[in-house]
Design a protein around this motif. Structure first.
Motif, PDB file in Angstrom:
ATOM      1  N   PHE A  69      43.640  31.853  30.053  1.00  0.00           N
ATOM      2  CA  PHE A  69      43.277  30.446  30.276  1.00  0.00           C
ATOM      3  C   PHE A  69      44.022  29.877  31.473  1.00  0.00           C
ATOM      4  N   GLU A  71      42.817  29.758  34.421  1.00  0.00           N
ATOM      5  CA  GLU A  71      42.554  30.557  35.625  1.00  0.00           C
ATOM      6  C   GLU A  71      42.445  29.653  36.842  1.00  0.00           C
ATOM      7  N   ALA A  72      41.941  28.436  36.604  1.00  0.00           N
ATOM      8  CA  ALA A  72      41.731  27.520  37.716  1.00  0.00           C
ATOM      9  C   ALA A  72      43.053  27.101  38.356  1.00  0.00           C
ATOM     10  N   LEU A  74      45.034  28.860  39.663  1.00  0.00           N
ATOM     11  CA  LEU A  74      45.168  29.666  40.875  1.00  0.00           C
ATOM     12  C   LEU A  74      44.666  28.917  42.100  1.00  0.00           C
ATOM     13  N   PHE A  75      43.767  27.972  41.860  1.00  0.00           N
ATOM     14  CA  PHE A  75      43.139  27.281  42.984  1.00  0.00           C
ATOM     15  C   PHE A  75      43.477  25.799  43.019  1.00  0.00           C
ATOM     16  N   ARG A 100      48.459  35.293  43.527  1.00  0.00           N
ATOM     17  CA  ARG A 100      47.724  34.942  44.745  1.00  0.00           C
ATOM     18  C   ARG A 100      48.054  35.896  45.871  1.00  0.00           C
ATOM     19  N   LEU A 103      46.319  39.158  45.255  1.00  0.00           N
ATOM     20  CA  LEU A 103      44.869  39.111  45.454  1.00  0.00           C
ATOM     21  C   LEU A 103      44.498  38.976  46.930  1.00  0.00           C
ATOM     22  N   GLU A 104      45.325  38.235  47.655  1.00  0.00           N
ATOM     23  CA  GLU A 104      45.043  38.062  49.077  1.00  0.00           C
ATOM     24  C   GLU A 104      45.302  39.340  49.849  1.00  0.00           C
TER      25      GLU A 104
ATOM     26  N   PRO B 107      39.521  38.841  52.121  1.00  0.00           N
ATOM     27  CA  PRO B 107      40.126  38.313  50.893  1.00  0.00           C
ATOM     28  C   PRO B 107      39.867  36.828  50.704  1.00  0.00           C
ATOM     29  N   LEU B 111      38.352  35.396  47.317  1.00  0.00           N
ATOM     30  CA  LEU B 111      38.993  34.366  46.505  1.00  0.00           C
ATOM     31  C   LEU B 111      38.052  33.181  46.305  1.00  0.00           C
ATOM     32  N   ARG B 115      36.960  31.716  42.853  1.00  0.00           N
ATOM     33  CA  ARG B 115      37.127  30.306  42.533  1.00  0.00           C
ATOM     34  C   ARG B 115      35.847  29.745  41.907  1.00  0.00           C
ATOM     35  N   ALA B 118      35.592  30.988  38.429  1.00  0.00           N
ATOM     36  CA  ALA B 118      36.559  30.314  37.568  1.00  0.00           C
ATOM     37  C   ALA B 118      36.064  28.922  37.202  1.00  0.00           C
ATOM     38  N   ARG B 122      35.268  27.490  33.413  1.00  0.00           N
ATOM     39  CA  ARG B 122      35.777  26.217  32.911  1.00  0.00           C
ATOM     40  C   ARG B 122      34.638  25.359  32.374  1.00  0.00           C
ATOM     41  N   ARG B 125      33.080  26.814  29.127  1.00  0.00           N
ATOM     42  CA  ARG B 125      33.947  26.610  27.969  1.00  0.00           C
ATOM     43  C   ARG B 125      33.849  25.183  27.463  1.00  0.00           C
TER      44      ARG B 125
END
Lengths: 198, 198
Positions: A69, A71-72, A74-75, A100, A103-104, B107, B111, B115, B118, B122, B125
């Motif tokens: 949970f 996950e957002a 990250l952004f 991050r 992943l990048e 990348p 990403l 995003r 993600a 959200r 859910r």
DNA sequence: CGAAACGTTGACCGTTTTCAATTACAGTGG
DNA sequence: CCACTGTAATTGAAAACGGTCAACGTTTCG
């Protein structure tokens, strides 16, 4: 079918040193807190609650064992909801900055992450579609069919019906009755721990 | 808040040359077909149907204008469901090979893609959680609160209530009755095209 | 061994679905 | 410009289905 030594969330590699335990009612983060990590539920239940401008609040999701949970996070700079334990719980944090960076740097892991999210999207859409089925019996049947593997199709139950009932949006009573009716009409056969479709 | 000249799906850049039109009932791809692209619905509705081992079929998702679907095609050799138009529709394909190459090479775009997924997770859910609310009135209110912006919170309706009703899992009649009751009790005020919460 | 959770069934009640009918409105074509 | 058609919005009445409450046997686990 390639293999990875570690997935993005560290699910496979057991670096559990930083797991965090929460008592019932304890909160992990609050809306507006700087977003420092996303999490995976190891045990228990974490309720995500969004507070609205007018002061009301809304449960946005209840994450259960195995779910990830936030996950957002990250952004985003800040969390957009509270995370509160509904029961004694253990969560595994995945630090945002580290993830991050990984992943990048590594498109493979980034695609891995995306694949995971895409699978969740697929799963959630299916759950939503199941809820469009009004009849309790048909709903239970649809769920069973989605889970079933093999021929004859068979489902192995890994958790109590009470849990499944709430996942598909029914009370446990309605679910038991539906199961009973399905069995009486010969559409399923129940054996301890499994259900066979026919 | 960085800007991109193009997002992964080509939503912003208008390269519409390869859009595909479908008549009602026409199918875009079938379960088992080689997965060559994922899609975005421009107009219409695309129904995703999974065929089960025992011959039964199950609606897994109905994609509407703006939705992307078959994201999982990016990670699979074949489609895992049929895609059939429920109404005259237009879809924009995003070729798998090209997209994969782009995501692997860059990348940032990967990403971006993540995003987007993600955000969908959200959203889905939240929709699921709304369906856990039994009372029609509270359900409608919850939906309104999720959509509302500003102070006082206000929702701009961009589609008929009949559509919204089915999204939140109610009949249109139940929704109208709930709206009427909410208005009578002073919890909302309806004006053409908008609803104001109070 | 005891408590807690699971599984099951019955009865009743309430809400939503269903079916039906009516008004309003937008777009279409004569 | 106006019937004409289809969709949206609304309301009513009845039926059905699942929710709730209650009780009880069973299994699980500390």
């Amino acid at each position: 079918m390639e293999k990875h030594t570690a997935d993005w969330s560290g699910r496979t590699t057991a670096g559990h040193s930083d797991q965090r335990s929460l008592d019932t009612g304890e909160s992990l983060f609050r809306q507006g807190d700087p977003a420092t990590a996303l999490y995976r539920v190891v045990t228990g239940r974490i309720r995500l609650v969004r507070h609205l401008e007018d002061g009301a609040s809304l449960v946005v999701w209840v994450a259960r064992a195995g779910d990830t949970f936030a996950e957002a996070a990250l952004f985003a700079e800040q969390y957009h909801c509270d995370a509160v334990a509904e029961a004694p719980s253990v969560v595994a944090p995945v630090p945002k900055a580290r993830l991050r960076a990984r992943l990048e740097a590594d498109p493979v892991q980034c695609l891995d992450f995306a694949r995971d999210l895409a699978a969740q999207v697929r799963d959630l859409r299916a759950r939503l579609e199941i809820r469009n089925i009004r009849s309790a019996g048909e709903r239970v049947l649809a769920w069973l069919r989605l889970q079933a593997k093999g021929d004859p199709p068979r489902v192995t139950l890994d958790r109590p019906w009470t849990h499944i009932a709430s996942e598909i949006g029914l009370t446990s009573e309605a679910t038991y009755r539906a199961l009973g009716a399905l069995e009486r009409s010969g559409r399923i056969v129940r054996r301890p721990g499994t259900v066979e479709l026919s």
